[in-house]
Motif scaffolding. Structure first.
Motif, PDB file in Angstrom:
ATOM      1  N   GLY A 126       0.803  -1.210   0.000  1.00  0.00           N
ATOM      2  CA  GLY A 126       0.000   0.000   0.000  1.00  0.00           C
ATOM      3  C   GLY A 126       0.839   1.264   0.000  1.00  0.00           C
ATOM      4  O   GLY A 126       2.025   1.246   0.367  1.00  0.00           O
ATOM      5  N   GLU A 127       0.225   2.384  -0.386  1.00  0.00           N
ATOM      6  CA  GLU A 127       0.970   3.636  -0.521  1.00  0.00           C
ATOM      7  C   GLU A 127       1.546   4.099   0.807  1.00  0.00           C
ATOM      8  O   GLU A 127       2.689   4.583   0.855  1.00  0.00           O
ATOM      9  CB  GLU A 127       0.065   4.723  -1.106  1.00  0.00           C
ATOM     10  CG  GLU A 127       0.821   6.025  -1.368  1.00  0.00           C
ATOM     11  CD  GLU A 127      -0.059   7.109  -1.960  1.00  0.00           C
ATOM     12  OE1 GLU A 127       0.190   7.501  -3.113  1.00  0.00           O
ATOM     13  OE2 GLU A 127      -0.988   7.568  -1.252  1.00  0.00           O
ATOM     14  N   ASN A 128       0.800   3.967   1.897  1.00  0.00           N
ATOM     15  CA  ASN A 128       1.303   4.457   3.182  1.00  0.00           C
ATOM     16  C   ASN A 128       2.566   3.722   3.619  1.00  0.00           C
ATOM     17  O   ASN A 128       3.505   4.328   4.145  1.00  0.00           O
ATOM     18  CB  ASN A 128       0.229   4.334   4.256  1.00  0.00           C
ATOM     19  CG  ASN A 128      -0.814   5.432   4.169  1.00  0.00           C
ATOM     20  OD1 ASN A 128      -0.710   6.326   3.324  1.00  0.00           O
ATOM     21  ND2 ASN A 128      -1.822   5.381   5.003  1.00  0.00           N
ATOM     22  N   LEU A 129       2.592   2.398   3.407  1.00  0.00           N
ATOM     23  CA  LEU A 129       3.795   1.645   3.758  1.00  0.00           C
ATOM     24  C   LEU A 129       4.959   2.081   2.884  1.00  0.00           C
ATOM     25  O   LEU A 129       6.092   2.262   3.363  1.00  0.00           O
ATOM     26  CB  LEU A 129       3.540   0.140   3.597  1.00  0.00           C
ATOM     27  CG  LEU A 129       4.738  -0.780   3.913  1.00  0.00           C
ATOM     28  CD1 LEU A 129       5.147  -0.638   5.371  1.00  0.00           C
ATOM     29  CD2 LEU A 129       4.413  -2.230   3.575  1.00  0.00           C
ATOM     30  N   ARG A 130       4.700   2.290   1.619  1.00  0.00           N
ATOM     31  CA  ARG A 130       5.771   2.704   0.716  1.00  0.00           C
ATOM     32  C   ARG A 130       6.276   4.114   1.026  1.00  0.00           C
ATOM     33  O   ARG A 130       7.455   4.408   0.867  1.00  0.00           O
ATOM     34  CB  ARG A 130       5.296   2.608  -0.734  1.00  0.00           C
ATOM     35  CG  ARG A 130       5.138   1.164  -1.189  1.00  0.00           C
ATOM     36  CD  ARG A 130       4.783   1.032  -2.658  1.00  0.00           C
ATOM     37  NE  ARG A 130       3.390   1.381  -2.915  1.00  0.00           N
ATOM     38  CZ  ARG A 130       2.991   2.437  -3.598  1.00  0.00           C
ATOM     39  NH1 ARG A 130       3.897   3.285  -4.101  1.00  0.00           N
ATOM     40  NH2 ARG A 130       1.720   2.683  -3.798  1.00  0.00           N
ATOM     41  N   LEU A 131       5.369   4.981   1.497  1.00  0.00           N
ATOM     42  CA  LEU A 131       5.799   6.327   1.879  1.00  0.00           C
ATOM     43  C   LEU A 131       6.618   6.296   3.169  1.00  0.00           C
ATOM     44  O   LEU A 131       7.526   7.114   3.352  1.00  0.00           O
ATOM     45  CB  LEU A 131       4.585   7.238   2.036  1.00  0.00           C
ATOM     46  CG  LEU A 131       3.921   7.684   0.731  1.00  0.00           C
ATOM     47  CD1 LEU A 131       2.617   8.402   1.016  1.00  0.00           C
ATOM     48  CD2 LEU A 131       4.856   8.575  -0.075  1.00  0.00           C
ATOM     49  N   LYS A 132       6.295   5.380   4.048  1.00  0.00           N
ATOM     50  CA  LYS A 132       7.070   5.267   5.299  1.00  0.00           C
ATOM     51  C   LYS A 132       8.508   4.860   4.990  1.00  0.00           C
ATOM     52  O   LYS A 132       9.455   5.301   5.647  1.00  0.00           O
ATOM     53  CB  LYS A 132       6.417   4.247   6.232  1.00  0.00           C
ATOM     54  CG  LYS A 132       7.128   4.098   7.581  1.00  0.00           C
ATOM     55  CD  LYS A 132       6.369   3.192   8.516  1.00  0.00           C
ATOM     56  CE  LYS A 132       7.107   3.003   9.830  1.00  0.00           C
ATOM     57  NZ  LYS A 132       7.286   4.256  10.577  1.00  0.00           N
ATOM     58  N   GLY A 551       2.782  11.474 -17.368  1.00  0.00           N
ATOM     59  CA  GLY A 551       1.547  10.718 -17.494  1.00  0.00           C
ATOM     60  C   GLY A 551       1.021  10.102 -16.221  1.00  0.00           C
ATOM     61  O   GLY A 551       0.231   9.154 -16.265  1.00  0.00           O
ATOM     62  N   THR A 552       1.430  10.614 -15.069  1.00  0.00           N
ATOM     63  CA  THR A 552       0.881  10.111 -13.814  1.00  0.00           C
ATOM     64  C   THR A 552      -0.202  11.051 -13.318  1.00  0.00           C
ATOM     65  O   THR A 552      -0.202  12.242 -13.643  1.00  0.00           O
ATOM     66  CB  THR A 552       1.970   9.973 -12.726  1.00  0.00           C
ATOM     67  OG1 THR A 552       1.365   9.495 -11.510  1.00  0.00           O
ATOM     68  CG2 THR A 552       2.647  11.306 -12.440  1.00  0.00           C
ATOM     69  N   ASP A 553      -1.145  10.533 -12.533  1.00  0.00           N
ATOM     70  CA  ASP A 553      -2.174  11.394 -11.949  1.00  0.00           C
ATOM     71  C   ASP A 553      -1.980  11.554 -10.451  1.00  0.00           C
ATOM     72  O   ASP A 553      -2.865  12.034  -9.749  1.00  0.00           O
ATOM     73  CB  ASP A 553      -3.582  10.835 -12.246  1.00  0.00           C
ATOM     74  CG  ASP A 553      -3.760   9.410 -11.724  1.00  0.00           C
ATOM     75  OD1 ASP A 553      -2.819   8.875 -11.094  1.00  0.00           O
ATOM     76  OD2 ASP A 553      -4.851   8.828 -11.946  1.00  0.00           O
ATOM     77  N   ASN A 554      -0.807  11.147  -9.955  1.00  0.00           N
ATOM     78  CA  ASN A 554      -0.505  11.245  -8.519  1.00  0.00           C
ATOM     79  C   ASN A 554       0.699  12.150  -8.324  1.00  0.00           C
ATOM     80  O   ASN A 554       1.810  11.817  -8.746  1.00  0.00           O
ATOM     81  CB  ASN A 554      -0.230   9.855  -7.951  1.00  0.00           C
ATOM     82  CG  ASN A 554      -0.101   9.854  -6.431  1.00  0.00           C
ATOM     83  OD1 ASN A 554       0.072  10.906  -5.808  1.00  0.00           O
ATOM     84  ND2 ASN A 554      -0.185   8.686  -5.832  1.00  0.00           N
ATOM     85  N   ILE A 555       0.492  13.276  -7.677  1.00  0.00           N
ATOM     86  CA  ILE A 555       1.583  14.246  -7.505  1.00  0.00           C
ATOM     87  C   ILE A 555       2.723  13.682  -6.666  1.00  0.00           C
ATOM     88  O   ILE A 555       3.879  14.086  -6.797  1.00  0.00           O
ATOM     89  CB  ILE A 555       1.043  15.563  -6.882  1.00  0.00           C
ATOM     90  CG1 ILE A 555       2.051  16.699  -7.110  1.00  0.00           C
ATOM     91  CG2 ILE A 555       0.710  15.388  -5.399  1.00  0.00           C
ATOM     92  CD1 ILE A 555       1.511  18.070  -6.777  1.00  0.00           C
ATOM     93  N   LYS A 556       2.422  12.713  -5.803  1.00  0.00           N
ATOM     94  CA  LYS A 556       3.471  12.123  -4.968  1.00  0.00           C
ATOM     95  C   LYS A 556       4.510  11.396  -5.813  1.00  0.00           C
ATOM     96  O   LYS A 556       5.657  11.228  -5.383  1.00  0.00           O
ATOM     97  CB  LYS A 556       2.858  11.159  -3.943  1.00  0.00           C
ATOM     98  CG  LYS A 556       1.879  11.784  -2.974  1.00  0.00           C
ATOM     99  CD  LYS A 556       1.430  10.754  -1.933  1.00  0.00           C
ATOM    100  CE  LYS A 556       0.259  11.251  -1.097  1.00  0.00           C
ATOM    101  NZ  LYS A 556      -1.005  11.241  -1.868  1.00  0.00           N
ATOM    102  N   ASP A 557       4.111  10.963  -7.009  1.00  0.00           N
ATOM    103  CA  ASP A 557       5.045  10.234  -7.874  1.00  0.00           C
ATOM    104  C   ASP A 557       6.185  11.101  -8.383  1.00  0.00           C
ATOM    105  O   ASP A 557       7.221  10.571  -8.792  1.00  0.00           O
ATOM    106  CB  ASP A 557       4.300   9.654  -9.084  1.00  0.00           C
ATOM    107  CG  ASP A 557       3.382   8.501  -8.720  1.00  0.00           C
ATOM    108  OD1 ASP A 557       3.487   7.992  -7.591  1.00  0.00           O
ATOM    109  OD2 ASP A 557       2.552   8.117  -9.567  1.00  0.00           O
ATOM    110  N   VAL A 558       6.014  12.420  -8.388  1.00  0.00           N
ATOM    111  CA  VAL A 558       7.023  13.292  -8.999  1.00  0.00           C
ATOM    112  C   VAL A 558       7.769  14.128  -7.960  1.00  0.00           C
ATOM    113  O   VAL A 558       8.528  15.022  -8.308  1.00  0.00           O
ATOM    114  CB  VAL A 558       6.386  14.211 -10.063  1.00  0.00           C
ATOM    115  CG1 VAL A 558       5.715  13.375 -11.141  1.00  0.00           C
ATOM    116  CG2 VAL A 558       5.385  15.173  -9.451  1.00  0.00           C
ATOM    117  N   ILE A 559       7.546  13.833  -6.686  1.00  0.00           N
ATOM    118  CA  ILE A 559       8.227  14.522  -5.590  1.00  0.00           C
ATOM    119  C   ILE A 559       8.997  13.479  -4.797  1.00  0.00           C
ATOM    120  O   ILE A 559       8.447  12.431  -4.439  1.00  0.00           O
ATOM    121  CB  ILE A 559       7.219  15.253  -4.684  1.00  0.00           C
ATOM    122  CG1 ILE A 559       6.488  16.343  -5.471  1.00  0.00           C
ATOM    123  CG2 ILE A 559       7.898  15.855  -3.462  1.00  0.00           C
ATOM    124  CD1 ILE A 559       5.353  16.997  -4.715  1.00  0.00           C
ATOM    125  N   ALA A 560      10.261  13.734  -4.530  1.00  0.00           N
ATOM    126  CA  ALA A 560      11.094  12.720  -3.884  1.00  0.00           C
ATOM    127  C   ALA A 560      10.529  12.301  -2.528  1.00  0.00           C
ATOM    128  O   ALA A 560      10.398  11.111  -2.240  1.00  0.00           O
ATOM    129  CB  ALA A 560      12.527  13.230  -3.744  1.00  0.00           C
TER     130      ALA A 560
END
Length: 596
Positions: A126-132, A551-560
């Motif tokens: 999931g995204e939260n685990l990957r963000l951690k 081509g992504t719709d998630n801004i988190k994908d383009v911010i380190a």
């Protein structure tokens, strides 16, 4: 653990090709996968450029082979060896699939524990685990490629702006709070206790001061901060490509520079040529036709005003909206009748309620007749006129909203985009680039009983509309312009006010007292007294531009290292409590932390 001991990388993993066969190389990276087949072992080694296969067989030194058997996923290795062909085992799915490295030396630079999730392109975590564990997620090519593209875009920007006479100048992070719109992030001063800096929401005031200072053309990849409730694709800290130029009075002069930049970005980063002339769409047309000041015109579903057709029709919902100064408008979902269930239509009714609509009227033109929530209240003549206006025929579905104009346009504008996404009504590889111009200068808040600037209070009015400032301010158009790409605002700007008296007048219309002006903008207004060139500028949202290009719709994908919806960082646990000593130095008292 081994040390490099002078070993130097000769190639990146993803760069090796058939032309490198028989060459001695040294590569370094993370273990993406390992396969031990007894007397033969393979390791997929990964760096930011890609993956290369490394082979260990009985021709290797025994100690090297033995060391290779201890390797696990995500170990960091340095491998030296000869590039050879993979013969009949070519992997066509890998750019390096024709070759492999027959290892002659192996250094284990760092071992790795089992990761919290498997690092693969089709990651299941999931995204939260990957963000951690963001630093692990960033090892995936999917994210790395977007940050690499971000770097490429910023280099194109710097080259283009430099070639066009712009100077890259940094403006302060620690500035004065000038609240008007989003909330500032405040930074307490230790030296001036009880006083605060504000992090910049944009460099707006500073870049105008640079024009007054005679710098003529300025740009910056600017970091900005806004303490606001986050919506989809918003971050509390973001970057923008910021520019300002002197001796311009017409929007076209700034738009020409901005268009050139966007053309260059698409040309170099996307391999695409944009249309020679980017369309200009007046704000009023955009709102009435597409229900948005950032319209996506890749598909139809245009909005039609039915007010004159249904006025006095006897249906209380329509009549009431018109009598109260609102309107009745509709869209025609052509050919979608067979794809929509009654449950879908009810869902669309709930969807528009989130935009303030009280309901959604519909008519489904089925092969066996029309099913409608409102036709029974209308005469045959009115129904025929509606069908003619909308071009409605068998297989279509029309949706109607009756309410205040803002509610109607917001609702139908959002619904048309929702339908286009749900039923895939457009080609996602197509880029729809346009300008929206002639925005209103002001909007009025019934709740606050005052005017607000649609863009910001430094935007100039169109010269021909200046007399209306005294008689009908809401009809005044701004010298403002937004660049829209695929229904998203990619950038916006305006010609600025450069006359001290005009700036004072606009502040007054916005309800600022002389004391307010002096407290918030005194230094800025004072600067106007000493000669101010006419000037204008624009800012592109860098994060959004990278999203659109990749081509992504998630801004988190383009911010380190992005934040989540509540503006916190799952990786670092920021924001967090600080030591009492730090608070005492700042003369700040906070409520005690509640214990569970």
């Amino acid at each position: 653990m081994d040390f490099l001991n002078g070993a130097k990388r000769t190639h990146m993993c993803g760069d090796l090709r058939a032309k490198d066969i028989d060459n001695q190389v040294t590569v370094m990276g993370f273990v993406a996968k390992y396969r031990n087949l007894g007397n033969l072992m393979f390791i997929d080694l990964r760096d930011r450029t890609g993956i290369v296969q490394v082979a260990f067989d009985d021709s290797c030194d025994a100690s090297v082979f033995e060391k290779a058997t201890t390797v696990r996923n995500e170990y960091v290795l340095c491998v030296s060896g000869k590039v050879r062909s993979r013969g009949g085992n070519i992997n066509a799915n890998m750019p390096t699939g024709e070759v492999e490295i027959l290892a002659s030396d192996l250094k284990i630079l760092s071992e790795a524990e089992i990761t919290p999730f498997v690092i693969t392109e089709d990651v299941k975590a999931g995204e939260n685990l990957r963000l951690k564990y963001r630093y692990l997620d960033l090892r995936r090519n999917y994210l790395q490629s977007k940050l690499i593209m971000r770097d490429k875009i910023t280099r194109v920007v710097r080259n283009y702006m430099g070639d066009n006479g712009f100077l890259e100048i940094e403006t302060p992070f620690l500035g004065k709070s000038t609240p008007e719109g989003a909330r500032d992030y405040l930074v307490p001063s230790r030296i001036h206790q009880g006083e605060f800096y504000a992090l910049p929401q944009s460099p707006q005031i500073y870049k105008q001061l640079l024009m007054i200072a005679g710098m003529d053309r300025y740009y910056q990849i600017a970091r900005c901060f806004r303490d606001e409730d986050l919506r989809s694709n918003r971050q509390p800290e973001f970057s923008q490509i910021d520019m300002e130029m002197s001796y311009v009075e017409e929007p076209e002069q700034v738009m020409e520079i901005a268009e050139g930049l966007i053309r260059e970005v698409f040309r170099q980063c996307k391999g695409m040529e944009l249309d020679e002339h980017i369309r200009r769409i007046p704000y009023e047309v955009a709102m009435n036709k597409w229900g948005s000041d950032k319209p996506d015109t890749r598909f139809g579903l245009e909005i039609h005003d039915l007010s004159n057709i249904v006025k006095g029709c006897g249906f209380s919902v329509f009549d009431g909206a018109i009598e109260q100064g609102g309107s009745v408008r509709a869209i025609n979902a052509k050919g979608l009748c067979s794809k929509m269930t009654r449950k879908d239509v009810d869902g669309f009714g709930e969807f528009v309620k989130s935009y303030g609509a009280k309901g959604l009227a519909y008519a489904m033109y089925k092969p066996d007749g029309i099913t409608s929530s409102f036709f029974k209240y209308l005469s045959d003549e009115v129904k025929e006129s509606i069908a003619k206006e909308l071009g409605a025929e068998q297989g279509d579905v029309i949706f109607v909203v009756a309410d205040k104009n803002k509610v109607v346009l917001d609702s139908l504008g959002a619904l048309r985009c929702h339908l286009a996404d749900k039923y895939e009504l457009y080609d996602k590889s197509v880029y729809d680039v346009l300008w929206v111009v002639d925005f209103p200068l002001l909007e009025y808040s019934e709740e606050d009983g005052r005017y607000y600037a649609v863009h910001h209070p430094f935007t100039s009015a169109k010269i021909e509309d200046l007399p209306l400032l005294d008689t009908d301010p809401l009809k005044v158009r701004a010298n403002a312009y937004d660049l829209v790409i695929n229904g998203q605002e990619a950038g916006g700007g305006s010609i600025r006010i450069h006359d001290c008296k005009m700036q004072q007048k606009l502040f007054s219309i916005l309800g600022f007292s002389s004391e307010d002006i002096a407290a918030r903008f005194g230094f800025f207004v004072d600067a106007f007294r000493y000669g101010t060139p006419p000037h204008g500028g624009l800012a592109f949202g860098l994060d959004r531009l990278v999203m659109l290009i990749t081509g992504t719709d998630n801004i988190k994908d383009v911010i380190a290292f992005p934040k989540v919806q509540n503006a916190s960082c799952l990786m670092t646990d920021a924001p967090s409590r600080v030591e009492d000593k730090q608070l005492q130095e700042l003369a700040i008292t906070v409520p005690p932390e509640e214990k569970e």
